[in-house]
Design a protein around this motif. Structure first.
Motif, PDB file in Angstrom:
ATOM      1  N   LEU A  13       0.809  -1.211   0.000  1.00 12.39           N
ATOM      2  CA  LEU A  13       0.000   0.000   0.000  1.00 12.39           C
ATOM      3  C   LEU A  13       0.848   1.270   0.000  1.00 12.39           C
ATOM      4  N   LYS A  14       2.133   1.137   0.314  1.00 11.29           N
ATOM      5  CA  LYS A  14       3.051   2.283   0.326  1.00 11.29           C
ATOM      6  C   LYS A  14       3.904   2.378  -0.930  1.00 11.29           C
ATOM      7  N   GLY A  15       3.978   1.304  -1.729  1.00  7.04           N
ATOM      8  CA  GLY A  15       4.796   1.292  -2.935  1.00  7.04           C
ATOM      9  C   GLY A  15       5.369  -0.099  -3.190  1.00  7.04           C
ATOM     10  N   SER A  16       6.244  -0.186  -4.184  1.00  4.39           N
ATOM     11  CA  SER A  16       6.798  -1.485  -4.591  1.00  4.39           C
ATOM     12  C   SER A  16       8.169  -1.742  -3.985  1.00  4.39           C
ATOM     13  N   HIS A  86      24.007  -9.957  10.934  1.00  2.00           N
ATOM     14  CA  HIS A  86      22.614  -9.984  10.475  1.00  2.00           C
ATOM     15  C   HIS A  86      22.270  -8.630   9.878  1.00  2.00           C
ATOM     16  N   GLU A  87      21.876  -8.643   8.642  1.00  2.51           N
ATOM     17  CA  GLU A  87      21.637  -7.402   7.917  1.00  2.51           C
ATOM     18  C   GLU A  87      20.182  -6.957   7.980  1.00  2.51           C
ATOM     19  N   ALA A  88      19.977  -5.701   7.692  1.00  2.00           N
ATOM     20  CA  ALA A  88      18.631  -5.166   7.496  1.00  2.00           C
ATOM     21  C   ALA A  88      18.182  -5.517   6.079  1.00  2.00           C
ATOM     22  N   PHE A  89      16.900  -5.439   5.851  1.00  2.00           N
ATOM     23  CA  PHE A  89      16.277  -5.639   4.536  1.00  2.00           C
ATOM     24  C   PHE A  89      16.407  -7.078   4.021  1.00  2.00           C
ATOM     25  N   MET A  90      16.397  -8.035   4.946  1.00  2.00           N
ATOM     26  CA  MET A  90      16.395  -9.445   4.570  1.00  2.00           C
ATOM     27  C   MET A  90      14.955  -9.965   4.630  1.00  2.00           C
ATOM     28  N   ILE A  91      14.669 -11.003   3.843  1.00  2.00           N
ATOM     29  CA  ILE A  91      13.344 -11.612   3.784  1.00  2.00           C
ATOM     30  C   ILE A  91      13.454 -13.008   4.405  1.00  2.00           C
ATOM     31  N   ASP A 103       4.451 -17.239   7.310  1.00  2.00           N
ATOM     32  CA  ASP A 103       4.908 -15.975   7.883  1.00  2.00           C
ATOM     33  C   ASP A 103       5.905 -15.353   6.937  1.00  2.00           C
ATOM     34  N   LEU A 104       5.828 -14.061   6.765  1.00  2.00           N
ATOM     35  CA  LEU A 104       6.776 -13.344   5.930  1.00  2.00           C
ATOM     36  C   LEU A 104       7.350 -12.201   6.753  1.00  2.00           C
ATOM     37  N   PHE A 105       8.668 -12.174   6.894  1.00  2.00           N
ATOM     38  CA  PHE A 105       9.347 -11.144   7.664  1.00  2.00           C
ATOM     39  C   PHE A 105      10.271 -10.348   6.757  1.00  2.00           C
ATOM     40  N   ILE A 106      10.312  -9.040   6.993  1.00  2.00           N
ATOM     41  CA  ILE A 106      11.309  -8.169   6.377  1.00  2.00           C
ATOM     42  C   ILE A 106      12.036  -7.515   7.541  1.00  2.00           C
ATOM     43  N   THR A 107      13.340  -7.755   7.641  1.00  2.00           N
ATOM     44  CA  THR A 107      14.091  -7.126   8.723  1.00  2.00           C
ATOM     45  C   THR A 107      14.317  -5.656   8.386  1.00  2.00           C
ATOM     46  N   THR A 108      14.291  -4.816   9.410  1.00  2.00           N
ATOM     47  CA  THR A 108      14.524  -3.392   9.195  1.00  2.00           C
ATOM     48  C   THR A 108      15.804  -2.921   9.888  1.00  2.00           C
ATOM     49  N   ALA A 109      16.466  -3.855  10.553  1.00  2.00           N
ATOM     50  CA  ALA A 109      17.736  -3.591  11.234  1.00  2.00           C
ATOM     51  C   ALA A 109      18.426  -4.937  11.443  1.00  2.00           C
ATOM     52  N   PRO A 110      19.725  -4.927  11.688  1.00  2.00           N
ATOM     53  CA  PRO A 110      20.386  -6.188  12.044  1.00  2.00           C
ATOM     54  C   PRO A 110      19.791  -6.733  13.346  1.00  2.00           C
ATOM     55  N   LYS A 126      15.583  -3.228  -3.963  1.00  2.00           N
ATOM     56  CA  LYS A 126      15.062  -1.914  -4.357  1.00  2.00           C
ATOM     57  C   LYS A 126      13.789  -1.688  -3.552  1.00  2.00           C
ATOM     58  N   GLY A 127      13.644  -0.473  -3.030  1.00  2.00           N
ATOM     59  CA  GLY A 127      12.455  -0.155  -2.249  1.00  2.00           C
ATOM     60  C   GLY A 127      12.714  -0.122  -0.750  1.00  2.00           C
ATOM     61  N   GLU A 128      13.986   0.009  -0.372  1.00  2.00           N
ATOM     62  CA  GLU A 128      14.303   0.120   1.050  1.00  2.00           C
ATOM     63  C   GLU A 128      13.556   1.295   1.675  1.00  2.00           C
ATOM     64  N   ASP A 129      13.365   2.369   0.896  1.00  2.00           N
ATOM     65  CA  ASP A 129      12.628   3.528   1.396  1.00  2.00           C
ATOM     66  C   ASP A 129      11.169   3.176   1.686  1.00  2.00           C
ATOM     67  N   ILE A 130      10.594   2.261   0.923  1.00  2.00           N
ATOM     68  CA  ILE A 130       9.213   1.820   1.154  1.00  2.00           C
ATOM     69  C   ILE A 130       9.161   1.008   2.453  1.00  2.00           C
ATOM     70  N   VAL A 131      10.148   0.125   2.655  1.00  2.00           N
ATOM     71  CA  VAL A 131      10.225  -0.647   3.896  1.00  2.00           C
ATOM     72  C   VAL A 131      10.308   0.301   5.083  1.00  2.00           C
ATOM     73  N   GLN A 132      11.146   1.324   4.975  1.00  2.00           N
ATOM     74  CA  GLN A 132      11.298   2.294   6.059  1.00  2.00           C
ATOM     75  C   GLN A 132      10.017   3.091   6.284  1.00  2.00           C
ATOM     76  N   GLU A 133       9.292   3.395   5.220  1.00  2.00           N
ATOM     77  CA  GLU A 133       8.023   4.107   5.352  1.00  2.00           C
ATOM     78  C   GLU A 133       7.000   3.236   6.089  1.00  2.00           C
ATOM     79  N   ILE A 134       6.945   1.958   5.759  1.00  2.00           N
ATOM     80  CA  ILE A 134       6.046   1.026   6.459  1.00  2.00           C
ATOM     81  C   ILE A 134       6.449   0.934   7.928  1.00  2.00           C
ATOM     82  N   GLU A 135       7.748   0.901   8.187  1.00  2.00           N
ATOM     83  CA  GLU A 135       8.259   0.790   9.546  1.00  2.00           C
ATOM     84  C   GLU A 135       7.824   1.966  10.426  1.00  2.00           C
ATOM     85  N   GLU A 136       7.554   3.102   9.835  1.00  2.00           N
ATOM     86  CA  GLU A 136       7.211   4.314  10.582  1.00  2.00           C
ATOM     87  C   GLU A 136       5.719   4.469  10.889  1.00  2.00           C
ATOM     88  N   ILE A 137       4.875   3.540  10.454  1.00  2.00           N
ATOM     89  CA  ILE A 137       3.448   3.702  10.729  1.00  2.00           C
ATOM     90  C   ILE A 137       3.169   3.535  12.219  1.00  2.00           C
TER      91      ILE A 137
END
Length: 160
Positions: A13-16, A86-91, A103-110, A126-137
């Motif tokens: 809902l925030k982007g791709s 452990h990296e951020a932005f892993m699935i 279950d589907l997880f997206i890490t936002t930090a190590p 691609k779309g790390e900014d979208i992940v970060q936008e979702i993280e801020e809700i």
């Protein structure tokens, strides 16, 4: 080190978000994930938990056991110190997948104890900014989004 060989687009809902999938991570998990994507399983799936500096979690069933405890107590315990292994932005998905759900997880930090709880099988390219936008809700005290947010669809753009 994981070798990545498949790309998919996760429309939210925030982007791709473009993700790469690694077949050598866990062939069974990857095959199941791809088959679920092809059958539109993730279409309309909500993100159930959003924990800043930790994870975004989607799934269509109630959690129980170690993963549930890890999600809900991660921030409260203060045990999410950064770890370079452990990296951020892993699935990933839970180590003991429920046969009826996924279950589907997206890490936002190590996350230090990630290997104990989640099987990593991909990463955001691609779309790390979208992940970060979702993280801020805004979320409630159980890390559940106050405003619905989720996956519109996941489409395969490159086969394994």
């Amino acid at each position: 080190m994981l070798l990545f060989s498949c790309c998919q687009i996760m429309d939210t809902l925030k982007g791709s978000i473009t993700i790469e999938i690694s077949k050598d991570a866990s062939a069974g998990v990857v095959d199941r994930f791809i088959n679920l994507c092809k059958s539109d399983y993730f279409k309309g799936m909500p993100f159930r938990h959003v924990i800043k500096n930790s994870v975004i979690h989607g799934g269509d069933f109630d959690l129980n056991g170690a993963a549930h405890e890890w999600i809900l107590k991660a921030k409260a315990s203060g045990e999410n110190a950064l770890s370079p292994k452990h990296e951020a932005f892993m699935i990933g998905t839970t180590r003991s997948p429920n046969s009826k759900g996924f279950d589907l997880f997206i890490t936002t930090a190590p996350i230090p104890d990630l290997n104990d709880k989640i099987v990593l099988f991909g990463r955001v390219i691609k779309g790390e900014d979208i992940v970060q936008e979702i993280e801020e809700i805004d979320t409630d005290e159980h890390y559940q989004p106050k405003t619905p947010i989720g996956i519109i669809n996941i489409s395969l753009i490159q086969e394994l």
